[in-house]
Design an enzyme around this catalytic site. Structure first.
Site, PDB file in Angstrom:
ATOM      1  N   HIS B 177       1.705   7.039   0.264  1.00 39.25           N
ATOM      2  CA  HIS B 177       2.375   6.639   1.507  1.00 39.25           C
ATOM      3  C   HIS B 177       1.318   6.147   2.492  1.00 39.25           C
ATOM      4  O   HIS B 177       0.180   6.613   2.460  1.00 39.25           O
ATOM      5  CB  HIS B 177       3.085   7.884   2.064  1.00 39.25           C
ATOM      6  CG  HIS B 177       4.037   7.627   3.190  1.00 39.25           C
ATOM      7  ND1 HIS B 177       3.615   7.471   4.496  1.00 39.25           N
ATOM      8  CD2 HIS B 177       5.386   7.544   3.230  1.00 39.25           C
ATOM      9  CE1 HIS B 177       4.673   7.298   5.275  1.00 39.25           C
ATOM     10  NE2 HIS B 177       5.759   7.336   4.534  1.00 39.25           N
ATOM     11  N   ASP B 254      -0.011  15.443  -0.631  1.00 38.60           N
ATOM     12  CA  ASP B 254       1.134  15.030   0.184  1.00 38.60           C
ATOM     13  C   ASP B 254       2.380  15.537  -0.539  1.00 38.60           C
ATOM     14  O   ASP B 254       2.802  14.965  -1.542  1.00 38.60           O
ATOM     15  CB  ASP B 254       1.140  13.509   0.307  1.00 38.60           C
ATOM     16  CG  ASP B 254       2.409  12.978   0.955  1.00 38.60           C
ATOM     17  OD1 ASP B 254       3.278  13.794   1.336  1.00 38.60           O
ATOM     18  OD2 ASP B 254       2.547  11.748   1.058  1.00 38.60           O
ATOM     19  N   GLN B 257       7.697  14.972  -0.550  1.00 37.79           N
ATOM     20  CA  GLN B 257       8.848  14.752  -1.427  1.00 37.79           C
ATOM     21  C   GLN B 257       9.000  15.850  -2.479  1.00 37.79           C
ATOM     22  O   GLN B 257       9.891  15.755  -3.319  1.00 37.79           O
ATOM     23  CB  GLN B 257       8.723  13.390  -2.125  1.00 37.79           C
ATOM     24  CG  GLN B 257       8.637  12.204  -1.175  1.00 37.79           C
ATOM     25  CD  GLN B 257       9.911  11.964  -0.389  1.00 37.79           C
ATOM     26  OE1 GLN B 257      10.974  12.483  -0.734  1.00 37.79           O
ATOM     27  NE2 GLN B 257       9.813  11.198   0.681  1.00 37.79           N
ATOM     28  N   LYS B 280      12.425  16.484   6.277  1.00 39.77           N
ATOM     29  CA  LYS B 280      12.821  16.127   4.910  1.00 39.77           C
ATOM     30  C   LYS B 280      13.342  17.339   4.137  1.00 39.77           C
ATOM     31  O   LYS B 280      13.773  17.215   2.994  1.00 39.77           O
ATOM     32  CB  LYS B 280      11.639  15.505   4.168  1.00 39.77           C
ATOM     33  CG  LYS B 280      11.312  14.079   4.610  1.00 39.77           C
ATOM     34  CD  LYS B 280      10.234  13.477   3.760  1.00 39.77           C
ATOM     35  CE  LYS B 280      10.091  11.981   3.936  1.00 39.77           C
ATOM     36  NZ  LYS B 280       9.635  11.533   5.244  1.00 39.77           N
ATOM     37  N   CYS B 423       7.061   2.454   3.405  1.00 39.38           N
ATOM     38  CA  CYS B 423       5.709   2.855   3.825  1.00 39.38           C
ATOM     39  C   CYS B 423       4.766   2.931   2.630  1.00 39.38           C
ATOM     40  O   CYS B 423       3.894   3.806   2.564  1.00 39.38           O
ATOM     41  CB  CYS B 423       5.733   4.180   4.585  1.00 39.38           C
ATOM     42  SG  CYS B 423       6.576   4.078   6.159  1.00 39.38           S
TER      43      CYS B 423
END
Lengths: 244, 468
Positions: B177, B254, B257, B280, B423
């Site tokens: 991202h 990261d 997700q 999220k 992104c």
């Protein structure tokens, strides 16, 4: 939801024989479909695209004729210019307000997209990209010898092309001051795909209009012989070295 | 209605999820490829991978908890498939926010009065909930930030500028991202370090073998996503961490997700830094978190200066507070952090493993359904026995811009998907496109949502083709 019949279009096909017959042959050759978009008689007999803002760059150096034409443009009275953009804006808003069904707004935009001048690879330059759009939109702006703005636009999205087509219909040939006077909120009622008073990165109306206005402002500054404001360089985050 | 478990720290079973199997270039320990087995699926879906009875699916059970889903958009039932951008909020979270503002809104770590003490207690309880949720060893390893982007920037501007020197290498993948790329471009610019990017392999997955080959003693940091927000692929973080540590590099994960969709255990992964965002994972916007190992956080200088992050302030100098306060300058997003705590209670109440199992089923159903659409290109790996995708699909359909698809799906069918580069422009360039459409699911989505989406997509394609 079934689609409904599309109401009569308002933006194009207004009978304006002068617009199609009096445009210069050179311009038609460059952009044969563009003449259909023009309803404004101010351009009659002018070859706008063949003479651009470049004349101001040469002012007083090599091309005194260009200087004269630019000054003439500067001093030319705006006549009914302000009315014209305002009237077109009203018609644009009226037309999209009359389309109650979302699908009809999309269809109308696709209809106008088809009337945007055909794809031209030279338009798709990185420096012409409109920042912030979720689609790729390219806008080019020039100022003719009369100080009127000329725009070209392209997009890889049909709906965005429709937005561009409407904006060009509204602003192409207008005085720079007129272009700068249009407020993004004036376009709130013609949103398609975004809702209400959206000041969003995905609002194509908003982004393209702002891009047109930024380019117009830059050309005005350039014509006035001022140094452009120095923006922060866009290449902010280049690593010293990147390897794959 | 799902009940939350106020104050209960639900401990989830340790679970590794190294989906993308590649031959290890360094010695790996305790590493097994994940596969869907009867044992892993029996909790939620005895009959998986065939569709569970609709009335019993997790989606149907939880939809009543999400008021926002029960509305019409443009005359059609809302089908919300943009969960990778942000998730919806259950009533438990909305209620926690309302309760905070109605009952005990006050600044934290300041006043001695009742409201302040209660707000402080709840705020710190939220930190404890996050800590337990990702199995950190201590809640002081959790720093609240505005979002995951700020969490990455925090590491970049503190640990990065302190530890990265000229010619050091920062290893990333092309699928990161922007928020995991740009801060490191800035660090590289300031320090003279080199950014190296791992490309995709033939299955459109970041090439983990290549990543291991690119590791060297020059590598100071590896920045990788856990689950790709475009490809739907899952990286074997535990394996990557092991190899990175072998060369002395730290790893920042990261996990935006992954944390909302599966069990993430930072001790099991052994990641040095891990970031995620509240919004999220069914929590409010405006808050995210950084997990950092205690020894690393303790050695890091402050990020922003202000109140809360200091110990003593003199006119010419200040002494800094210990982590996590050192990195939380100014009044934090108190209500939002408490709302995040409520979201974690909600998710834990459902069970992250149960959520994940259901989403694996949905992911397969989505991929298979989308594959039936003519002229479609779905990015990322095809699901198989040894490759499981997250419940999202980015795709393009020949000769129709994804934003045009998304616009029509919204305007005509009330289906919310994302279009654009998500992104991840470098990844899209690598894939040879400027944009894609993306449908991304969460546990409150159902088979009917996917069916409606596919039907709407086919209609959308017909519509645009009719204009050609």
């Amino acid at each position: 939801m079934n689609s409904t019949t599309i109401p009569t279009t308002l933006l194009y096909f207004n009978p304006s024989p002068a617009a199609s017959t009096e445009s210069s042959s050179k311009r038609q050759a460059h952009n044969p479909r563009h003449v259909q978009l023009k309803l404004d008689k101010r351009q009659n007999g002018r070859n706008f695209l063949s003479k651009s803002i470049k004349c101001t760059q040469n002012r007083g150096i090599r091309n005194p004729t260009a200087l004269a034409s630019c000054l003439e443009a500067t001093e030319a009275p705006p006549s009914k210019a302000a009315e014209l953009v305002a009237d077109k804006l009203k018609r644009l808003v009226l037309e999209f307000r009359s389309l109650a069904e979302p699908i009809d707004r999309v269809k109308r935009l696709l209809h106008y997209a088809a009337r945007l001048p055909p794809y031209n690879e030279s338009t798709r330059k990185p420096e012409s990209r409109v920042p912030g759009c979720s689609t790729q939109v390219w806008v080019e702006a020039e100022m003719d010898e009369l100080g009127r703005m000329r725009f070209r636009a392209d997009s890889d999205s049909e709906i965005s092309k429709g937005f561009c087509s409407c904006l060009i219909w509204m602003l192409d040939g207008a005085e720079a001051a007129e272009v700068l006077e249009v407020k993004t909120r004036d376009l709130e009622d013609v949103n398609v795909g975004v809702y209400g008073k959206v000041n969003s990165r995905v609002n194509t109306w908003h982004n393209v209009l702002l891009a047109m206005q930024r380019k117009t402002q830059a050309l005005v500054v350039e014509r006035e012989g001022k140094r452009p404001l120095e923006a922060l360089p866009s290449l902010l985050a280049s690593a010293n070295e990147v390897s794959g | 209605m799902m009940m939350t478990m106020e104050g209960v720290a639900v401990k989830l079973p340790s679970y590794s999820f190294p989906i993308i199997r590649s031959p290890a270039r360094c010695v790996t320990r305790n590493f097994r490829p994940f596969s869907i087995s009867a044992s892993t699926l029996k909790e939620g879906h005895p009959a998986a991978p065939s569709a569970p009875p609709a009335s019993l699916s997790l989606g149907h059970l939880t939809r009543p908890d999400f008021p926002i889903l029960h509305q019409e958009v443009n005359g059609s039932r809302l089908v919300y498939l943009d969960n990778a951008a942000t998730s919806q909020k259950p009533t438990a979270v909305i209620g926690a926010l309302q309760n905070y503002y109605e009952s005990y809104n006050s600044n934290v770590h300041r006043g001695i009065h009742y409201l302040s003490a209660r707000a402080t207690e709840e705020y710190e309880l939220a930190r404890k909930k996050v800590s337990n949720f990702i199995n950190a060893s201590d809640s002081r390893e959790i720093v609240f930030t505005r979002n995951a982007t700020e969490a990455i920037n925090l590491v970049a501007y503190t640990w990065g500028l302190q530890n990265i020197k000229p010619d050091d290498e920062i290893l990333l993948t092309v699928a990161e991202h922007h928020s995991a790329i740009v801060p490191w471009q800035l660090v590289a610019q300031k320090t003279g370090a080199v950014l190296k990017f791992v490309e995709l392999n033939g299955d459109e997955i970041p090439d983990v073998d290549n990543l291991k080959d690119m590791l060297s003693r020059k590598t100071k940091l590896v920045v990788v996503h856990h689950v790709s927000n475009v490809l739907g692929s899952v990286l074997p973080i535990k394996d990557i961490v092991l190899c990175a540590h072998d060369v002395g590099a730290k790893v920042l994960v990261d996990a935006c997700q992954s944390v909302p969709h599966m069990v993430v255990d930072v001790q099991n992964l052994n990641a040095d830094f891990l970031v995620a965002s509240s919004h999220k994972m069914c929590g409010p916007t405006g808050v995210g978190f950084l997990y950092g190992k205690s020894d690393l956080l303790s050695a890091m200088p402050p990020f922003l200066g202000g109140g809360e992050m200091i110990s003593d302030v003199f006119l010419d100098h200040s002494t800094y507070a210990e982590p996590p306060s050192r990195f939380e300058a100014g009044t934090p997003a108190i209500g939002e952090a408490i709302g995040l705590g409520a979201a974690i209670d909600y998710l834990s109440g459902l069970g992250m493993q149960k959520i994940h199992d259901y989403e694996i089923f949905l992911a397969k159903y989505l991929y298979d359904s989308l594959s039936s659409v003519p002229n479609i290109h779905i990015y990322g790996p095809a699901p198989s026995n040894h490759v499981t995708r997250a419940a999202l699909c980015s795709f393009n359909i020949d000769n129709i811009h994804p934003t045009d698809l998304a616009t029509y799906l919204d305007q005509q069918h009330g289906v919310a998907i994302r279009s654009g580069h998500h992104c991840a422009q470098p990844l899209h360039r690598h894939l040879g496109v400027s944009a894609s459409a993306r449908a991304s699911l969460h546990f409150y989505n159902t088979v009917e949502d996917i069916d409606d989406f596919i039907q709407a997509l086919n209609d959308t394609v017909s519509f645009f083709n009719s204009f050609k």
